[in-house]
Design a protein around this motif. Structure first.
Motif, PDB file in Angstrom:
ATOM      1  N   CYS A 156      52.300  38.667  46.979  1.00  0.00           N
ATOM      2  CA  CYS A 156      52.233  38.492  45.520  1.00  0.00           C
ATOM      3  C   CYS A 156      53.487  39.038  44.848  1.00  0.00           C
ATOM      4  N   SER A 157      53.717  38.621  43.620  1.00  0.00           N
ATOM      5  CA  SER A 157      54.844  39.137  42.849  1.00  0.00           C
ATOM      6  C   SER A 157      54.512  40.524  42.315  1.00  0.00           C
ATOM      7  N   GLU A 158      55.515  41.189  41.772  1.00  0.00           N
ATOM      8  CA  GLU A 158      55.309  42.556  41.292  1.00  0.00           C
ATOM      9  C   GLU A 158      54.419  42.618  40.066  1.00  0.00           C
ATOM     10  N   ARG A 159      54.153  41.492  39.425  1.00  0.00           N
ATOM     11  CA  ARG A 159      53.308  41.512  38.224  1.00  0.00           C
ATOM     12  C   ARG A 159      51.947  40.845  38.442  1.00  0.00           C
ATOM     13  N   THR A 160      51.615  40.452  39.652  1.00  0.00           N
ATOM     14  CA  THR A 160      50.341  39.784  39.928  1.00  0.00           C
ATOM     15  C   THR A 160      49.166  40.737  39.737  1.00  0.00           C
ATOM     16  N   LYS A 161      48.153  40.290  39.003  1.00  0.00           N
ATOM     17  CA  LYS A 161      46.920  41.043  38.808  1.00  0.00           C
ATOM     18  C   LYS A 161      45.796  40.378  39.600  1.00  0.00           C
ATOM     19  N   LEU A 162      44.835  41.188  40.008  1.00  0.00           N
ATOM     20  CA  LEU A 162      43.713  40.680  40.793  1.00  0.00           C
ATOM     21  C   LEU A 162      42.509  40.434  39.888  1.00  0.00           C
ATOM     22  N   ALA A 163      41.836  39.312  40.101  1.00  0.00           N
ATOM     23  CA  ALA A 163      40.627  38.971  39.343  1.00  0.00           C
ATOM     24  C   ALA A 163      39.473  38.753  40.311  1.00  0.00           C
ATOM     25  N   TYR A 164      38.280  39.124  39.866  1.00  0.00           N
ATOM     26  CA  TYR A 164      37.097  39.043  40.733  1.00  0.00           C
ATOM     27  C   TYR A 164      35.875  38.735  39.873  1.00  0.00           C
ATOM     28  N   ILE A 165      34.911  38.013  40.457  1.00  0.00           N
ATOM     29  CA  ILE A 165      33.656  37.702  39.764  1.00  0.00           C
ATOM     30  C   ILE A 165      32.542  38.508  40.430  1.00  0.00           C
ATOM     31  N   PRO A 166      32.171  39.671  39.877  1.00  0.00           N
ATOM     32  CA  PRO A 166      31.173  40.533  40.524  1.00  0.00           C
ATOM     33  C   PRO A 166      29.760  39.988  40.449  1.00  0.00           C
ATOM     34  N   GLU A 167      29.458  39.275  39.381  1.00  0.00           N
ATOM     35  CA  GLU A 167      28.119  38.708  39.213  1.00  0.00           C
ATOM     36  C   GLU A 167      28.257  37.283  38.704  1.00  0.00           C
ATOM     37  N   LYS A 168      27.688  36.372  39.419  1.00  0.00           N
ATOM     38  CA  LYS A 168      27.816  34.961  39.041  1.00  0.00           C
ATOM     39  C   LYS A 168      27.058  34.671  37.753  1.00  0.00           C
ATOM     40  N   SER A 169      27.696  33.929  36.915  1.00  0.00           N
ATOM     41  CA  SER A 169      27.067  33.488  35.671  1.00  0.00           C
ATOM     42  C   SER A 169      27.589  32.092  35.363  1.00  0.00           C
ATOM     43  N   TRP A 170      27.077  31.536  34.289  1.00  0.00           N
ATOM     44  CA  TRP A 170      27.458  30.169  33.932  1.00  0.00           C
ATOM     45  C   TRP A 170      28.956  30.083  33.642  1.00  0.00           C
ATOM     46  N   ARG A 171      29.677  29.353  34.454  1.00  0.00           N
ATOM     47  CA  ARG A 171      31.118  29.143  34.325  1.00  0.00           C
ATOM     48  C   ARG A 171      31.854  30.473  34.117  1.00  0.00           C
ATOM     49  N   SER A 172      31.711  31.350  35.086  1.00  0.00           N
ATOM     50  CA  SER A 172      32.370  32.653  35.020  1.00  0.00           C
ATOM     51  C   SER A 172      33.879  32.477  34.897  1.00  0.00           C
ATOM     52  N   ASN A 173      34.502  33.422  34.190  1.00  0.00           N
ATOM     53  CA  ASN A 173      35.960  33.387  34.036  1.00  0.00           C
ATOM     54  C   ASN A 173      36.600  33.869  35.336  1.00  0.00           C
ATOM     55  N   PRO A 174      37.276  33.000  36.079  1.00  0.00           N
ATOM     56  CA  PRO A 174      37.829  33.397  37.376  1.00  0.00           C
ATOM     57  C   PRO A 174      39.115  34.206  37.262  1.00  0.00           C
ATOM     58  N   PHE A 175      39.634  34.354  36.032  1.00  0.00           N
ATOM     59  CA  PHE A 175      40.909  35.036  35.832  1.00  0.00           C
ATOM     60  C   PHE A 175      40.767  36.321  35.010  1.00  0.00           C
ATOM     61  N   GLU A 176      39.565  36.879  34.967  1.00  0.00           N
ATOM     62  CA  GLU A 176      39.339  38.144  34.273  1.00  0.00           C
ATOM     63  C   GLU A 176      39.838  39.293  35.149  1.00  0.00           C
ATOM     64  N   THR A 177      40.800  40.053  34.666  1.00  0.00           N
ATOM     65  CA  THR A 177      41.471  41.050  35.504  1.00  0.00           C
ATOM     66  C   THR A 177      41.040  42.499  35.246  1.00  0.00           C
ATOM     67  N   MET A 178      40.214  42.770  34.239  1.00  0.00           N
ATOM     68  CA  MET A 178      39.920  44.162  33.888  1.00  0.00           C
ATOM     69  C   MET A 178      38.442  44.538  34.003  1.00  0.00           C
ATOM     70  N   SER A 179      37.556  43.821  33.331  1.00  0.00           N
ATOM     71  CA  SER A 179      36.163  44.271  33.185  1.00  0.00           C
ATOM     72  C   SER A 179      35.429  44.380  34.516  1.00  0.00           C
ATOM     73  N   TRP A 180      35.800  43.613  35.510  1.00  0.00           N
ATOM     74  CA  TRP A 180      35.076  43.590  36.777  1.00  0.00           C
ATOM     75  C   TRP A 180      35.188  44.910  37.552  1.00  0.00           C
ATOM     76  N   LYS A 181      36.210  45.698  37.305  1.00  0.00           N
ATOM     77  CA  LYS A 181      36.469  46.899  38.108  1.00  0.00           C
ATOM     78  C   LYS A 181      35.381  47.968  37.942  1.00  0.00           C
ATOM     79  N   SER A 182      34.657  47.924  36.845  1.00  0.00           N
ATOM     80  CA  SER A 182      33.592  48.906  36.616  1.00  0.00           C
ATOM     81  C   SER A 182      32.253  48.481  37.205  1.00  0.00           C
ATOM     82  N   SER A 183      32.192  47.277  37.778  1.00  0.00           N
ATOM     83  CA  SER A 183      30.933  46.792  38.350  1.00  0.00           C
ATOM     84  C   SER A 183      30.655  47.470  39.691  1.00  0.00           C
ATOM     85  N   PRO A 184      29.399  47.850  39.929  1.00  0.00           N
ATOM     86  CA  PRO A 184      29.065  48.487  41.215  1.00  0.00           C
ATOM     87  C   PRO A 184      29.251  47.556  42.404  1.00  0.00           C
ATOM     88  N   ASN A 185      29.263  46.237  42.161  1.00  0.00           N
ATOM     89  CA  ASN A 185      29.429  45.272  43.250  1.00  0.00           C
ATOM     90  C   ASN A 185      30.891  45.059  43.631  1.00  0.00           C
TER      91      ASN A 185
END
Length: 505
Positions: A442-471
């Protein structure tokens, strides 16, 4: 306000190079171009004050005050006082003589209008915030006077219209605000509006002469899919009657392909968002082939298919679109797709302008099938795809062996976000290996995105809120290793630049 206006004048005059020494600078504030720019930068209350300065200032400030309205009610109040009648706002015809001259003069200034009848309205609200239901008697009253004065449209210069219909009477009012000047139209049908009434209304709109609408969005909030499918046929008829459409969004209406089949005169469409109610993969392939043939210039395509559809394959979900060489954004909302090296190479060769590619976000909270792509194939993406690629999201299988940093031969030069969808990491030790691999590619500015809980059309490019999820604990570890590696890369690069500069000196 005076201080802001003076500062704005100086900037605009400087940029426009109007400060000619031979000119009388005291008259610069009366140049219409300057006044228009000043009023465009002022707040609504400031422009309301400017309307009382003089006629020159007043005319231009009025354009800003009346150019965008939260509803038609502020304009109606100019004509006559408003009163509540049977749960809607109506004219108080006994109050005084209608001010028709001022009403029609201001009607020509309106460029953008919103309508929301979710609330009945309140006559005590300030004019700038006045919203609510318009009595069924109001529009006929305006049309009657309009016919006698040889007028043609209620708002002849209206360019943007957003119409939220929760009250069935407001549907009958919508057609009176459509005109050749309209560029952007958004219609939202609330669940309280019967599907058959929405269908009849859209069919009525489809029978009108074609407009110049470039952006069209039609939404529903029906919980029953059958209601959507019923409305979709009428939506398709209306879309078919508007060949000037460039941006089309029907991503909240389940359809069986009627909208795609209606695009027979829409070769100029650049953006399309769909919600497809299909039963087989062959239906999907056939529909996408038709879309690619009818809309060859498309740049952005987002489509959602139900999770009950069998696992998507490149043959059905991607290959039909390879002829769309201008495609810059493709997002498929399903439960992932399994790709091989050949599939990646074919996509990269076909879509040299691709910037956003999402093949992972689910369309439902219920997952029957799940497909993934080996994480090591990120090397193929980095090698084959154009440097334009900024966002990439897939479901990965993360258990395969990964190459170490010393043998990685390529990387993403501009990747901003890497989405890993609902991929799973088995342990902390594995998270470290994955993080080191991603740091090398990855480049030096690449951020990681993750979908901790599936929902209707989850945002696949969310880089911050997922980090606090227990999953997301293991993916948070991956992100920490990635960020550490990026900091080391930046430090090494900075050191190399300093050495190079010292050698030059």
């Amino acid at each position: 306000d005076a201080r802001i206006s003076k500062a704005t004048i100086k900037v605009i005059v400087s940029e426009a190079n109007l400060m000619d020494p031979s000119e009388d600078k005291s008259n610069l504030t009366y140049i219409p171009e300057i006044l228009s720019n000043i009023s465009a930068k002022c707040s609504l209350s400031t422009n309301a004050t400017l309307t009382r300065v003089c006629r020159t200032w007043g005319d231009l400030a009025s354009d800003q005050v009346w150019s965008s309205l939260p509803s038609l009610l502020p304009l109606l109040r100019i004509l006559l006082p408003l009163v509540m009648v049977d749960g809607a706002l109506d004219f108080d015809r006994k109050a005084r003589t209608p001010n028709w001259d001022r009403f029609w003069a201001l009607a020509t200034r309106v460029r953008s209008l919103k309508h929301n009848d979710a609330q009945t309205g309140d006559t005590t609200e300030p004019s700038t915030q006045l919203t609510g239901r318009i009595s069924p008697n109001v529009i006929p009253f305006l049309l009657l006077h309009q016919s006698w004065t040889s007028g043609r449209f209620l708002l002849p210069k209206l360019e943007t219209l957003k119409w939220l219909a929760k009250w069935e009477h407001s549907l009958l009012q919508l057609c009176h605000f459509l005109s050749p000047s309209l560029q952007s139209l958004e219609i939202r049908f609330a669940e309280s509006v019967p599907a058959d009434l929405a269908t009849r209304n859209l069919e009525c709109l489809a029978s009108l002469p074609s407009m110049n609408v470039k952006t069209l969005r039609i939404c529903t909030t029906y919980t029953e899919g059958d209601s959507d499918v019923q409305v979709a046929t009428a939506v398709a008829s209306f879309v078919k009657s508007q060949p000037a459409i460039v941006f089309l969004d029907v991503s909240d209406i389940w359809s069986r392909g009627e909208v795609v089949r209606s695009l027979i005169q829409h070769a100029n469409i650049l953006s399309l968002e769909l919600l497809l109610c299909l039963e087989t993969l062959e239906e999907l392939r056939s529909l996408l082939k038709l879309l690619a043939r009818q809309c060859p210039r498309i740049c952005k395509l987002i489509y959602t298919v139900p999770s009950t559809l069998p696992p998507l394959t490149p043959r059905h979900a991607i290959e039909p679109l390879l002829s769309c060489s201008l495609l810059m954004q493709l997002q498929i909302f399903h439960d992932g797709i399994s790709l091989g090296s050949k599939d990646i190479k074919n996509m990269a060769q076909a879509w040299r302008r691709m910037e956003v590619l999402n093949l992972c976000a689910g369309s439902s909270t219920i997952s029957i099938f799940h497909s993934s792509t080996p994480l090591a194939l990120l090397l193929d993406f980095a090698e084959e795809f154009s440097p334009r690629l900024r966002r990439l999201a897939l479901n990965f299988s993360c258990h395969e062996e990964l190459p170490t940093a010393d043998v990685v031969w390529t990387s993403f030069p501009r990747l901003e976000v890497l989405g890993v969808g609902i991929s799973t990491v088995s342990s902390t030790a594995r998270a470290i290996v994955i993080g080191e691999f991603l740091a090398s590619i990855c480049s030096e500015r690449t951020k990681l995105a993750y979908i901790p809980e599936k929902s209707w059309r989850s945002n696949p490019f969310e880089t911050m809120s997922w980090k606090s999820s227990p999953n997301a604990s293991h993916w948070a570890e991956v992100a920490a290793v990635l960020e550490s590696g990026q900091r080391l890369q930046m430090a090494a690069l900075t050191k190399a630049l300093r050495v190079k500069e010292s050698q030059k000196a």
